[in-house]
Design a protein around this motif. Structure first.
Motif, mmCIF file in Angstrom:
data_model
loop_
_atom_site.group_PDB
_atom_site.id
_atom_site.type_symbol
_atom_site.label_atom_id
_atom_site.label_comp_id
_atom_site.label_asym_id
_atom_site.label_seq_id
_atom_site.Cartn_x
_atom_site.Cartn_y
_atom_site.Cartn_z
ATOM 1 N N THR A 145 1.812 5.351 -1.083
ATOM 2 C CA THR A 145 1.154 6.653 -1.185
ATOM 3 C C THR A 145 2.126 7.678 -1.768
ATOM 4 O O THR A 145 3.288 7.732 -1.358
ATOM 5 C CB THR A 145 0.696 7.149 0.206
ATOM 6 N N HIS A 170 0.849 -1.186 0.000
ATOM 7 C CA HIS A 170 0.000 0.000 0.000
ATOM 8 C C HIS A 170 0.890 1.244 0.000
ATOM 9 O O HIS A 170 1.427 1.617 1.045
ATOM 10 C CB HIS A 170 -0.922 0.007 1.222
ATOM 11 N N SER A 203 -2.780 -4.721 -4.553
ATOM 12 C CA SER A 203 -2.094 -3.613 -3.882
ATOM 13 C C SER A 203 -3.004 -2.380 -3.856
ATOM 14 O O SER A 203 -4.079 -2.367 -4.455
ATOM 15 C CB SER A 203 -0.811 -3.254 -4.643
ATOM 16 N N THR A 204 -2.540 -1.360 -3.136
ATOM 17 C CA THR A 204 -3.236 -0.064 -3.145
ATOM 18 C C THR A 204 -2.220 1.015 -3.483
ATOM 19 O O THR A 204 -1.107 1.020 -2.940
ATOM 20 C CB THR A 204 -3.834 0.240 -1.752
ATOM 21 N N SER A 241 -11.123 -4.935 -9.071
ATOM 22 C CA SER A 241 -10.306 -3.752 -8.767
ATOM 23 C C SER A 241 -11.226 -2.568 -8.488
ATOM 24 O O SER A 241 -12.425 -2.609 -8.763
ATOM 25 C CB SER A 241 -9.371 -3.441 -9.931
ATOM 26 N N ALA A 296 -6.777 -4.820 -7.200
ATOM 27 C CA ALA A 296 -5.988 -3.661 -6.727
ATOM 28 C C ALA A 296 -6.903 -2.458 -6.516
ATOM 29 O O ALA A 296 -8.020 -2.405 -7.020
ATOM 30 C CB ALA A 296 -4.904 -3.318 -7.750
ATOM 31 N N ASN A 297 -6.382 -1.514 -5.745
ATOM 32 C CA ASN A 297 -7.133 -0.286 -5.445
ATOM 33 C C ASN A 297 -6.334 0.931 -5.857
ATOM 34 O O ASN A 297 -5.150 1.040 -5.518
ATOM 35 C CB ASN A 297 -7.365 -0.146 -3.937
ATOM 36 N N ARG A 355 -2.108 5.193 -3.590
ATOM 37 C CA ARG A 355 -2.814 6.452 -3.360
ATOM 38 C C ARG A 355 -1.985 7.582 -3.957
ATOM 39 O O ARG A 355 -0.781 7.691 -3.688
ATOM 40 C CB ARG A 355 -2.980 6.730 -1.863
#
Lengths: 404, 254
Positions: free
Chosen positions: A161, A159, A188-189, A243, A217-218, A191
């Motif tokens: 960012t 994750h 996964s993420t 997703s 995934a995000n 941001r």
């Protein structure tokens, strides 16, 4: 090299290559980009994705194409990219120049391909683990055409960012062609929190992005576009099975600004979900743009797609071009979209006044409150406060109060 | 019983007012005495809520005649915030929700605007929170009311308690309660009434607008005014409540 992009109109592939100074032995990705650019053509005011944006006047100017001269970046706390050159990188982070080997050959935006053709290389950022990184873009040249692109990868089951901001010196009349090719790994993420405060007449930007959200995934994309000038961010998002994308766009514009978002979110995989929300506050003579399509393909059964745009006009000359659209090819889905444009709520203003808060202050509180509903979706307190401050700075310096 | 021979904090003099093209108040006169509880009762459409809106300067209402005198000054041309800063408070029947405006931030802004207007020092965040917590406890309100957005997602009871919280912290001189009992269960009604009763100090005036007599079991009125067709048609003591309960408004003669 000087370039007027509009001169590339109606030119053959070979002529475009020559005018861009491209050599005969192009790598396959550039060859493909050239092919696509010549097929799509240089955007005009009649181009669907640019029809609310004054693209022709930007492309009609002659710019000095900025030459990239890479140098050894120093070790710092952030990634700093100055005029398309990496100048600072956090210790141990992999940020490097490379050829783009994963070009999207179905992007709708010709500027995506022009950016790839003009940029001598891409900046690759590999986000390892649960990285949290600040990325600063800095511009210092006037009258320049600055093309550069970032290719971003993250890791499976992680994750990461990225907090992205933009800085500028006392420059004028530059055009930045920039954008991401973002590959969000399975499970996964990623941001991306972008804050871009712009003053009048410093630089214009066309940011053309491609986001591939792999299975399970995000993607969380929050953009905070504040102030003046001209900028358009274009997204093409492809969603895999299970997703998700959560996209939020805050726009506060003043003076003669023309800025906004054009997006196409393609639901390709089953059970993919999208949530897109735009909040627009338009002051002065500004024009806000939210031209967003969600397309649900035959393959994307059981998807959920929700899209909404709300705009508040603070001045009678402000204008919002909101065009949320759904294009659906299946029955098995949940979808909604909508757009509203209006003034501040009179009932709310009165409620605050009835508690002794002045009309002017009440309006300001409500504008900030409207923005806060999106800003507060940034969970990191430090960055949330930073964005709040950036918003309030843009609002308090740019807002001209109307008489009641 | 008449109250116009005594000292008056608020004088509503022959007020005519319309909403849109419809005249609602048709020569309404009413005086509020300091320290007294005045209840306004009347059938639907009598003009009760328009009266409260007229006093606080609501944008819906256009005053076409008469005057409103508050502490000896005409306030009919005052902005709503000026009326509030001078001590007039309306507890709304349907408090509006304002997402994104933090409840504590809003109330501190309002309290400090009033303190500044009165030449007092503004409260800092810590001082304000201390005060706010005291009143929250008193009204049986949860402490998350501090951080929530103003009235957003509040239940009917929470909204009314929040109105009373504002009233207590703003310390107004004239308090208008528009259907404060609507939508309240018995516990909320008791808490709200206790809050109101604590505000009685022999100086503050209350104008309690209500359909039903239930609230008047908790907040004892000094005067009952019956409003019908945009006018006060009868003023009497609390004994009028029982009469209205038994015979209804139609039995009241002008």
């Amino acid at each position: 090299m000087r370039l007027t992009i509009n001169n590339l109109k109606k030119k053959s592939k070979d002529e475009i290559a020559q005018m861009l100074g491209l050599t005969d032995d192009l790598p396959p990705s550039k060859e493909a980009a050239l092919e696509r650019l010549s097929t799509l053509g240089i955007p005009t005011k009649k181009s669907e994705e640019y029809r609310y944006f004054d693209v022709e006047s930007l492309l009609d100017k002659s710019y000095e194409v900025h030459m990239h001269v890479p140098k050894e970046p120093k070790i710092g706390e952030k990634i700093v990219i100055e005029n398309g050159i990496i100048i600072e990188v956090p210790k141990g982070m992999r940020v490097y120049y490379d050829q783009c080997d994963a070009l999207d050959l179905t992007h709708y935006d010709p500027i995506y391909y022009l950016g790839h053709l003009l940029a001598p290389h891409v900046i690759k950022i590999d986000l390892d683990g649960d990285a949290e990184v600040e990325l600063v873009h800095r511009y210092t040249h006037s009258g320049a055409l600055l093309p550069y692109r970032i290719v971003l990868f993250n890791q499976e089951n992680r994750h990461a960012t990225v907090y992205e901001t933009f800085e500028t010196e006392e420059i004028s009349d530059s055009l930045i062609l920039y954008g991401y090719d973002m590959h969000i790994a399975k499970d996964s993420t990623l941001r991306l929190i972008k804050t871009q405060s712009m003053d009048e007449n410093r630089y214009a930007m066309i940011s053309s992005n491609r986001i591939k959200v792999n299975d399970h995934a995000n993607a969380l994309i929050k953009t905070f576009d504040l102030g003046g000038d001209q900028a358009l961010q274009l997204f093409k998002v492809d969603l895999g099975t299970y997703s998700h994308i959560d996209a939020g766009h805050l726009l506060y514009l003043n003076h003669q600004a023309k800025r906004g978002t054009v997006s196409k979110i393609n639901h390709i995989g089953e059970h993919s979900t999208s949530q897109q929300e735009a909040k627009n506050i338009l002051d002065g003579n500004a024009r806000g743009i939210f031209d967003a399509l969600i397309k649900v393909e035959h393959s994307a059964k059981w998807t959920k797609a929700h899209q909404n745009s709300k705009a508040i006009l603070l001045h009678e000359d402000a204008y919002m071009a909101a065009k949320p659209q759904l294009e659906i090819y299946i029955d098995e889905l949940e979808a909604s979209h909508g757009a509203t444009t209006g003034q501040l709520d009179r009932k709310q203003i009165f409620y605050l006044q009835s508690r002794g808060i002045s009309y002017v202050e009440a309006r300001k509180m409500l504008v900030i409150a409207f923005a806060n509903t999106l800003i507060e979706t940034v969970k990191d307190t430090r960055h949330q406060e930073r964005i709040q401050k950036a918003f309030e700075k843009a609002f308090y310096t740019g807002h001209k109060e109307l008489k009641r | 019983m008449s109250n116009n021979k005594n000292e008056k904090v608020l004088e509503i003099k022959d007020v005519h007012a319309k909403i849109g093209n419809k005249e609602i108040l048709k020569g309404l006169s009413l005086d509020l005495e300091p320290g007294k509880v005045h209840a306004i009762m009347g059938p639907n459409g009598a003009g009760k809520s328009t009266l409260s809106k007229t006093i606080v300067g609501h944008y819906d209402v256009e005053m076409t005649g008469g005057d409103i005198i508050y502490k000896g000054k005409s306030i009919k041309d005052w902005e709503p915030e000026e009326r509030a800063l001078e001590g007039i408070f309306l507890s709304f029947q349907h408090p509006v929700e304002i997402p994104g405006v933090n409840n504590a931030y809003f109330l501190r802004t309002a309290v400090n605007a009033k303190r500044k207007h009165e030449g007092k020092e503004e409260l800092n965040a810590a001082e304000f929170l201390r005060e706010m917590k005291k009143y929250l406890e008193l009204l049986g309100m949860k402490s998350d009311m501090i951080s929530r957005s103003l009235n957003e997602g509040f239940s009917g009871g929470e909204k009314k308690r929040n109105e009373i919280l504002q009233m207590m912290m703003l310390e107004p001189d004239v308090i208008i309660l528009d259907e404060i009992d609507s939508g309240l269960d018995i516990d909320a009604l008791r808490a709200v009434s206790e809050g109101i009763n604590r505000m009685k100090d022999g100086k503050r005036s209350f104008l309690v607008i209500t359909h039903y007599s239930r609230i008047l079991d908790y907040i004892e009125p000094d005067y009952i005014h019956v409003l019908k067709d945009g006018k006060v048609i009868k003023t009497a003591g609390p004994e009028l409540v029982a009469q209205l309960e038994e015979h209804g408004y139609d039995a009241i003669e002008e």
